[in-house]
Structure formats: structure tokens, C-alpha cells
Design a protein around this motif. Structure first.
Motif, PDB file in Angstrom:
ATOM      1  N   ARG A  97      12.626  -8.201   0.844  1.00 13.46           N
ATOM      2  CA  ARG A  97      11.283  -8.206   0.260  1.00 13.46           C
ATOM      3  C   ARG A  97      10.655  -9.595   0.360  1.00 13.46           C
ATOM      4  O   ARG A  97       9.469  -9.738   0.635  1.00 13.46           O
ATOM      5  CB  ARG A  97      11.330  -7.774  -1.205  1.00 13.46           C
ATOM      6  CG  ARG A  97      11.365  -6.289  -1.409  1.00 13.46           C
ATOM      7  CD  ARG A  97      11.212  -5.926  -2.872  1.00 13.46           C
ATOM      8  NE  ARG A  97      11.061  -4.476  -3.026  1.00 13.46           N
ATOM      9  CZ  ARG A  97      10.843  -3.861  -4.169  1.00 13.46           C
ATOM     10  NH1 ARG A  97      10.755  -4.571  -5.291  1.00 13.46           N
ATOM     11  NH2 ARG A  97      10.698  -2.548  -4.209  1.00 13.46           N
ATOM     12  N   SER A  98      11.461 -10.615   0.102  1.00 15.48           N
ATOM     13  CA  SER A  98      10.951 -11.979   0.138  1.00 15.48           C
ATOM     14  C   SER A  98      10.382 -12.317   1.511  1.00 15.48           C
ATOM     15  O   SER A  98       9.306 -12.905   1.630  1.00 15.48           O
ATOM     16  CB  SER A  98      12.066 -12.965  -0.229  1.00 15.48           C
ATOM     17  OG  SER A  98      11.582 -14.286  -0.243  1.00 15.48           O
ATOM     18  N   VAL A  99      11.092 -11.917   2.549  1.00 12.58           N
ATOM     19  CA  VAL A  99      10.634 -12.182   3.921  1.00 12.58           C
ATOM     20  C   VAL A  99       9.289 -11.500   4.164  1.00 12.58           C
ATOM     21  O   VAL A  99       8.346 -12.103   4.689  1.00 12.58           O
ATOM     22  CB  VAL A  99      11.683 -11.704   4.946  1.00 12.58           C
ATOM     23  CG1 VAL A  99      11.118 -11.795   6.372  1.00 12.58           C
ATOM     24  CG2 VAL A  99      12.958 -12.520   4.834  1.00 12.58           C
ATOM     25  N   ASN A 134      -1.411  -8.836  -5.141  1.00 17.67           N
ATOM     26  CA  ASN A 134      -1.601  -8.895  -6.585  1.00 17.67           C
ATOM     27  C   ASN A 134      -0.528  -8.086  -7.320  1.00 17.67           C
ATOM     28  O   ASN A 134      -0.083  -8.459  -8.409  1.00 17.67           O
ATOM     29  CB  ASN A 134      -2.998  -8.393  -6.926  1.00 17.67           C
ATOM     30  CG  ASN A 134      -3.320  -8.436  -8.405  1.00 17.67           C
ATOM     31  OD1 ASN A 134      -3.398  -7.390  -9.055  1.00 17.67           O
ATOM     32  ND2 ASN A 134      -3.497  -9.621  -8.964  1.00 17.67           N
ATOM     33  N   LYS A 135      -0.115  -6.970  -6.726  1.00 17.72           N
ATOM     34  CA  LYS A 135       0.859  -6.088  -7.370  1.00 17.72           C
ATOM     35  C   LYS A 135       2.307  -6.499  -7.102  1.00 17.72           C
ATOM     36  O   LYS A 135       3.228  -6.001  -7.762  1.00 17.72           O
ATOM     37  CB  LYS A 135       0.652  -4.646  -6.895  1.00 17.72           C
ATOM     38  CG  LYS A 135      -0.734  -4.076  -7.207  1.00 17.72           C
ATOM     39  CD  LYS A 135      -1.025  -4.053  -8.692  1.00 17.72           C
ATOM     40  CE  LYS A 135      -2.374  -3.417  -8.984  1.00 17.72           C
ATOM     41  NZ  LYS A 135      -2.680  -3.403 -10.433  1.00 17.72           N
ATOM     42  N   THR A 136       2.525  -7.395  -6.154  1.00 17.77           N
ATOM     43  CA  THR A 136       3.900  -7.787  -5.812  1.00 17.77           C
ATOM     44  C   THR A 136       4.189  -9.259  -6.100  1.00 17.77           C
ATOM     45  O   THR A 136       5.345  -9.682  -6.025  1.00 17.77           O
ATOM     46  CB  THR A 136       4.196  -7.516  -4.322  1.00 17.77           C
ATOM     47  OG1 THR A 136       3.193  -8.139  -3.505  1.00 17.77           O
ATOM     48  CG2 THR A 136       4.217  -6.020  -4.030  1.00 17.77           C
ATOM     49  N   PRO A 153       4.008 -17.220  -5.883  1.00 18.79           N
ATOM     50  CA  PRO A 153       5.294 -16.764  -5.330  1.00 18.79           C
ATOM     51  C   PRO A 153       5.517 -15.274  -5.571  1.00 18.79           C
ATOM     52  O   PRO A 153       4.777 -14.625  -6.315  1.00 18.79           O
ATOM     53  CB  PRO A 153       6.321 -17.609  -6.083  1.00 18.79           C
ATOM     54  CG  PRO A 153       5.646 -17.963  -7.371  1.00 18.79           C
ATOM     55  CD  PRO A 153       4.189 -18.122  -7.042  1.00 18.79           C
ATOM     56  N   ILE A 154       6.559 -14.754  -4.973  1.00 19.53           N
ATOM     57  CA  ILE A 154       6.891 -13.340  -5.093  1.00 19.53           C
ATOM     58  C   ILE A 154       7.305 -12.998  -6.522  1.00 19.53           C
ATOM     59  O   ILE A 154       7.888 -13.815  -7.225  1.00 19.53           O
ATOM     60  CB  ILE A 154       8.017 -12.969  -4.101  1.00 19.53           C
ATOM     61  CG1 ILE A 154       8.232 -11.453  -4.064  1.00 19.53           C
ATOM     62  CG2 ILE A 154       9.302 -13.706  -4.431  1.00 19.53           C
ATOM     63  CD1 ILE A 154       9.188 -11.006  -2.970  1.00 19.53           C
ATOM     64  N   GLY A 155       6.984 -11.785  -6.939  1.00 20.05           N
ATOM     65  CA  GLY A 155       7.403 -11.307  -8.241  1.00 20.05           C
ATOM     66  C   GLY A 155       8.740 -10.589  -8.155  1.00 20.05           C
ATOM     67  O   GLY A 155       9.224 -10.273  -7.060  1.00 20.05           O
ATOM     68  N   GLY A 156       9.325 -10.303  -9.294  1.00 18.51           N
ATOM     69  CA  GLY A 156      10.645  -9.685  -9.308  1.00 18.51           C
ATOM     70  C   GLY A 156      10.638  -8.226  -9.714  1.00 18.51           C
ATOM     71  O   GLY A 156      11.615  -7.733 -10.275  1.00 18.51           O
TER      72      GLY A 156
END
Length: 293
Positions: A97-99, A134-136, A153-156
């Protein structure tokens, strides 16, 4: 009734009950609604669902936000299709997901400042990408740097929640006939002046910073106390024209708004806030609702 399609700092869903309670007593006489800092649109959609305005006008200085509104107004189905493609391409594992997340963010940032060069299909894709980021992203935050680049940054989140096609079609239906402008709040003044008592203007400017960890910025432009002072001057001019006016902002407890809006109705209410980089400072916070009636 349509719901906000983005999570937005200072969103007013928590305050709709108080805003309803404090609406002008002659709402049945209001034919034109203005919202110069539209943000996530919670108040806009709420009022459009309750009242049959002859015309509504919204604006914001954030070009990406205005692109989303305009695109959804024309082609909600297209945005929904793109959102589903993005969701289907989003991996299950955090590493993968991070990638994908940072690849999407980099792709989005490549078009910053070039929105006028995008074709219709590209605008649909970009609106979907804005909603998806916005959602991620972390805490559902929309934040840009001084160059307009998205830098959250990315959310969890384990489960990604995006608005469905039905939700976006309801947004499109709500926005039918709404005039959407990318401009400063000052550019709505001439039209409000002309309509006077037939107008309701709701101002929800960027929050005055009340702590070191407060989040107040959603565009590369800085509003600050100077912007609030300019807005107050305009507020008084429109009051002289007979327009109904409401303004909301954070309450720092220092009497700042009591002095700035002396002579107007000021009420402190409690709002639940979830955007703060320190989790312990989220929760219920005081906000002011200021009226000229």
C-alpha cells in the motif's frame, strides 16, 4: 441529502444542530445563499437539502477543491468509476500500500499548478485521485506545502471507505444550478451587496491558530489575522446592505473575536475535532458563531 465527499479541517458536520438553531428567523425570505469558504461543504449540502434557494454561490481559493466540485457537478458517475479503479488497485498489505500511495501522491503532485491544461477525462481522474488520497492519507487530512504539493503521509486504515456512486450522484444533484467559483472571498461582495436582505452569507474562513499543534491551513495561501481583519471589514459593509451574515471560527478564549466583532451576536459552542497531530488534543473544542441578526 448530500454529504461531504472529503474530510476537511474544520468541517461543520458536528455543528449543524447549532447552525440550524441560529439561522435567521426569516429564512423563508432568503432567496440567495453564499458560502465563500466552502471547504468540505457540510453546511452547503445541509442547507440545500432543507431550503429551496433561487440560487446558491460557493467559492474557495483552493483550486483542487474547486476542481472536485465542478467535476462532480458535471460527471459524478465518471468520478465514481475512477474511484473504484483506484480502490481495486490498492493492495491489502501495508508495505505494498505504501508503494502505491506514494506513487499516487507523486502523480497527483506532478499536475499541481497545471489544472487549466487538463482535459475533461484528466479532470475526472484528478478529482477521484484527490478524494482517494484524502481517504487513504494520515487522519484524512488535506494539506499542501508552499508550492501546492500534497504532503500528507499514508494513513493506517485497514478498511478504505470511499463515497459510493449513489453518494456522488446525490452530490451532483445537490450542486445542480450552484455557481462554483475559484476566487477570494472578496469577489462575492458585489453580488451580495446587490441582493441585500435576500441574501444569507455563511463565512467559514481558515481557523485562527489557537495552539502550536492546531491545523489551520488547507491551501498554500496563508489567511491569518490580517485576513480575518479584512473579512471583518467586509462583514460590516454587507451588514450595512442588509444581508444576513453568519461566521464561524475557533475560540481561543482570549476575547479576540469579542473585540473584532463588537456589536454582533457571538455565541460559543462546542465542536468535536479529530484533526490535530497530537491525538490527545483532539476532542471537543470551543468555537464561535457570529451573527448580525
Amino acid at each position: 441529502m448530500a454529504k461531504p465527499f472529503l474530510k476537511w479541517a474544520g468541517g461543520k458536520r458536528q455543528l449543524l444542530g447549532d447552525i440550524d438553531r441560529l439561522l435567521p428567523p426569516d429564512m423563508d425570505q432568503i432567496s440567495h445563499y453564499f458560502e465563500p469558504f466552502v471547504g468540505g461543504g457540510a453546511v452547503l449540502f445541509h442547507l440545500l437539502g432543507k431550503f429551496d434557494f433561487e440560487k446558491a454561490y460557493i467559492s474557495d481559493l483552493n483550486p483542487e477543491l474547486i476542481l472536485c466540485y465542478r467535476t462532480l457537478q458535471r460527471n459524478a458517475k465518471g468520478v465514481s468509476r475512477e474511484l473504484l479503479e483506484l480502490l481495486e488497485a490498492y493492495p491489502d498489505s501495508p508495505e505494498d500500500r505504501s508503494v502505491v500511495y506514494y506513487s499516487n501522491r507523486d502523480s497527483w503532485n506532478e499536475s499541481v499548478g497545471k489544472l487549466d491544461q487538463l482535459g475533461d477525462a484528466q479532470k475526472v481522474r484528478r478529482a477521484a485521485m484527490t478524494i482517494f488520497l484524502n481517504k487513504t492519507c494520515f487522519n484524512g487530512l488535506f494539506r499542501v506545502n508552499s508550492s501546492g504539493g500534497f504532503n500528507v503521509p499514508i494513513g493506517g486504515y485497514e478498511k478504505i471507505s470511499i463515497p459510493g456512486e449513489g453518494d456522488l450522484l446525490t452530490v451532483q444533484e445537490s450542486l445542480e444550478g450552484v455557481e462554483i467559483r475559484h476566487c477570494s472571498f472578496t469577489e462575492c461582495e458585489p453580488l451580495v451587496e446587490k441582493l441585500g436582505p435576500k441574501s444569507l452569507v455563511y463565512f467559514d474562513p481558515p481557523y485562527r491558530k489557537v495552539s502550536k499543534t492546531s491545523f489551520v491551513s488547507y491551501s498554500k495561501e496563508d489567511f491569518g489575522d490580517s485576513g480575518l481583519t479584512e473579512l471583518t471589514t467586509m462583514f460590516r459593509r454587507l451588514d450595512d446592505r442588509g444581508a444576513r451574515l453568519m461566521l464561524s471560527n475557533s475560540d481561543g478564549g482570549d476575547g479576540y473575536f469579542d473585540e473584532l466583532f463588537e456589536g454582533y451576536e457571538i455565541e460559543t459552542v462546542q465542536a468535536k475535532r479529530s484533526i490535530n497531530r497530537r491525538g490527545g488534543e483532539r476532542g471537543r473544542v470551543p468555537e464561535v458563531l457570529i451573527r448580525n441578526y
